[in-house]
Scaffold this motif. Structure first.
Motif, short mmCIF file in Angstrom:
data_model
loop_
_atom_site.label_atom_id
_atom_site.label_comp_id
_atom_site.label_asym_id
_atom_site.label_seq_id
_atom_site.Cartn_x
_atom_site.Cartn_y
_atom_site.Cartn_z
N GLU A 28 -44.88 -4.26 39.46
CA GLU A 28 -45.67 -3.69 38.37
C GLU A 28 -44.86 -2.66 37.58
OE1 GLU A 28 -49.96 -3.94 40.76
OE2 GLU A 28 -49.13 -2.01 40.14
N THR A 106 -52.08 -3.37 32.86
CA THR A 106 -51.98 -3.80 34.26
C THR A 106 -53.31 -3.49 34.92
OG1 THR A 106 -49.58 -3.46 34.47
CG2 THR A 106 -50.86 -3.39 36.49
N PRO A 108 -56.50 -5.09 38.14
CA PRO A 108 -57.08 -6.18 38.92
C PRO A 108 -58.08 -6.99 38.09
CG PRO A 108 -58.17 -4.12 39.46
CD PRO A 108 -57.06 -3.78 38.51
N THR A 124 -53.86 -9.26 40.53
CA THR A 124 -53.41 -8.28 39.54
C THR A 124 -52.69 -8.96 38.39
OG1 THR A 124 -53.07 -6.73 41.37
CG2 THR A 124 -52.13 -6.13 39.23
#
Length: 522
Positions: A28, A106, A108, A124
């Motif tokens: 990420e 970014t 879920p 994600t």
């Protein structure tokens, strides 16, 4: 398996621990930094949205995959993806910003699907949206950005597959297919390629039984024939209500009665559908033939583009779509070399019919040997208007599946986030104040420090430090406190040194750096 893990598995979601979590966070962080350096600024959007947002964006077919519920008379859903929320945020608060607008995100997302390998109900997404820009350069920017992002996290063995949704939709609209049939065909392009034409035709007959219906009533056939072709053409041009009334009036004028065991309205509706589908059936056959041909256009750009131009000429399609795709590939080459493989797949269908042009996916070989999709996106120029924008605004974007990318990488590569640098042991209560000050100084230098707080003996504390994977241990006892120094132990080599409190940050940094070099050398 523990009870909590069983519960998690049953609902298709999972807990993420230790090295796997660290690997995901590293992916990420790397992707977010890459997108920021490309000019894409981060925003955050709610996990909960009005269900209507997703139904307007993707249609009713997505409803079966939504975590959708009613709370205090409001129908809300967990977001199944991020694009709808980003564009809603744009419509509600960003339309005055100068265009093009570059956004990254970014977070879920949740889809109620059958859990299987590499697919869970919570996962994600990290992605980018480019709003207010269209044309080959804009499309090439996104393609290049998506590929280089993978290379940045350490994935170079990938395949970029590029398609164009307009080549199918434009032809189906040109045929004049009714909306329900057109949407069915758009959704089933992938099924046609995977399972063949017979299965798609069978699905078509299941959903639209009028295509296999025989005559329902001899009297109605006679009534239709009495009117001749002019009547049939007239009925096709009328609304449903007007056509039903026209058939009813015709039957009464001819003194034709419907079998009393059958509902007159039902029989008239079925005849009306048959008359109208007589017009759609040849168009449908042409559409399926074109889809079969389109699905065969798969391979290198040098191979596919000439065949695509020939198909467009044969079916009298606007050649500008193929020309635009060629220009995008040229601009992509201008952006710089890519490490991965590239292919055109003009039968590519991403399952969401709001795409209006370029679409793409990126696939990588998994450890199991099967290729998995790790990124996908495309152009959706109508979506801002659908969601209530003041004016038509071109839009395109893509999203990475973070967990899928993380699983492709060596788990050892994320040691920085997972490692405990220092375990600090005050031997007695009187040593805790000094320990807290040392921990504060080390943390200010970006060193991860855990302080022993449970009153264990020194032997048990050292054993615990080893179990939790601390690289170094700092011990402060009465003698060390009085001297203003501490014992510094390397847990791998078991070497020990006396280090003044003020010198600990420098010594710890040096030892950790040497430890990292040693890890890299194996």
């Amino acid at each position: 398996m523990a009870t909590a893990e069983k519960i998690s598995a049953l609902r298709g979601m999972r807990d993420v621990f230790n090295a796997e979590y660290a690997q995901r966070r590293q992916v990420e962080h790397t992707l977010e930094r890459h997108l920021r350096l490309g000019g894409y600024m981060p925003i955050d959007v709610p996990i909960l949205e009005n269900t209507e947002l997703y139904l307007r964006k993707s249609g009713e077919e997505i409803s079966a995959r939504l975590y959708d519920f009613t709370y205090k008379n409001r129908r809300i859903a967990l977001r199944p993806e991020m694009t709808a929320s980003i564009l809603r945020a744009y419509v509600e608060g960003l339309q005055d910003e100068p265009l093009p607008l570059r956004i990254q995100y970014t977070g879920p997302v949740f889809r109620y699907e059958k859990p299987q390998q590499n697919r869970y109900r919570q996962f994600t997404m990290t992605g980018a949206e480019l709003l207010g820009a269209s044309g080959p350069m804009a499309d090439a920017e996104l393609l290049h950005l998506a590929c280089i992002g993978l290379e940045q996290v350490g994935v170079s063995d990938y395949k970029l597959v590029i398609g164009h949704s307009g080549l199918l939709e434009a032809f189906l609209q040109k045929l004049g297919l009714r909306k329900q049939l057109l949407n069915f065909l758009l959704r089933n392009m992938e099924n046609l390629r995977k399972h063949g034409l017979p299965q798609v035709v069978e699905s078509l007959r299941t959903i639209f039984p009028e295509f296999q219906m025989e005559s329902d009533d001899d009297a109605l056939e006679a009534a239709a024939e009495t009117g001749g072709d002019h009547l049939i053409e007239a009925l096709r041009d009328l609304t449903d209500a007007e056509a039903r009334q026209a058939i009813t009036d015709l039957l009464r004028s001819l003194n034709i009665r419907i079998d009393t065991n059958r509902d007159e309205g039902e029989v008239i509706d079925r005849l009306l559908r048959k008359i109208r589908e007589d017009d759609q059936a040849p168009k449908l056959r042409t559409a399926l033939a074109y889809m079969e041909r389109l699905g065969q256009l798969l391979g290198s750009p040098a191979d596919v583009l000439p065949r695509a131009r020939a198909l467009a000429a044969e079916f009298e399609l606007d050649p500008r779509m193929i020309a635009g795709l060629e220009a995008t590939l040229d601009r992509l080459a201008d952006c710089g070399d890519l490490r991965g493989e590239m292919a055109l797949d003009l039968g590519l269908n991403r399952g969401l019919h709001y795409y209006t042009g370029l679409i793409f996916e990126i696939h990588c070989p998994a450890p199991t040997g099967e290729a998995i999709q790790v990124c996908g996106g495309g152009r959706y120029d109508r979506l801002v208007s659908i969601l209530g924008g003041n004016e038509a605004t071109p839009a395109a974007g893509f999203a990475y599946g973070v967990e899928r990318i993380a699983r492709l990488l060596d788990a050892g590569g994320s040691a920085e986030l997972n490692r405990l640098d220092v375990y600090l042991i005050p031997v007695a209560d009187a040593d805790r104040a000094a320990g807290l000050q040392i921990a504060k100084a080390l943390r200010a230098g970006d060193v991860a420090v855990a302080l022993s707080i449970d009153g264990r003996s020194l032997r048990r504390s050292l054993k615990h430090a080893d179990r939790v994977g601390a690289a170094l241990v700092i011990i402060i006892g009465e003698a060390e406190r009085e001297r203003g120094s501490a014992i510094l132990r390397d847990m791998r080599s078991h070497q020990e040194w006396q280090a003044p409190f003020a010198d600990l940050p420098r010594r710890v940094k040096a030892l950790l750096s040497a430890d990292e070099v040693r890890d890299e050398r194996g």
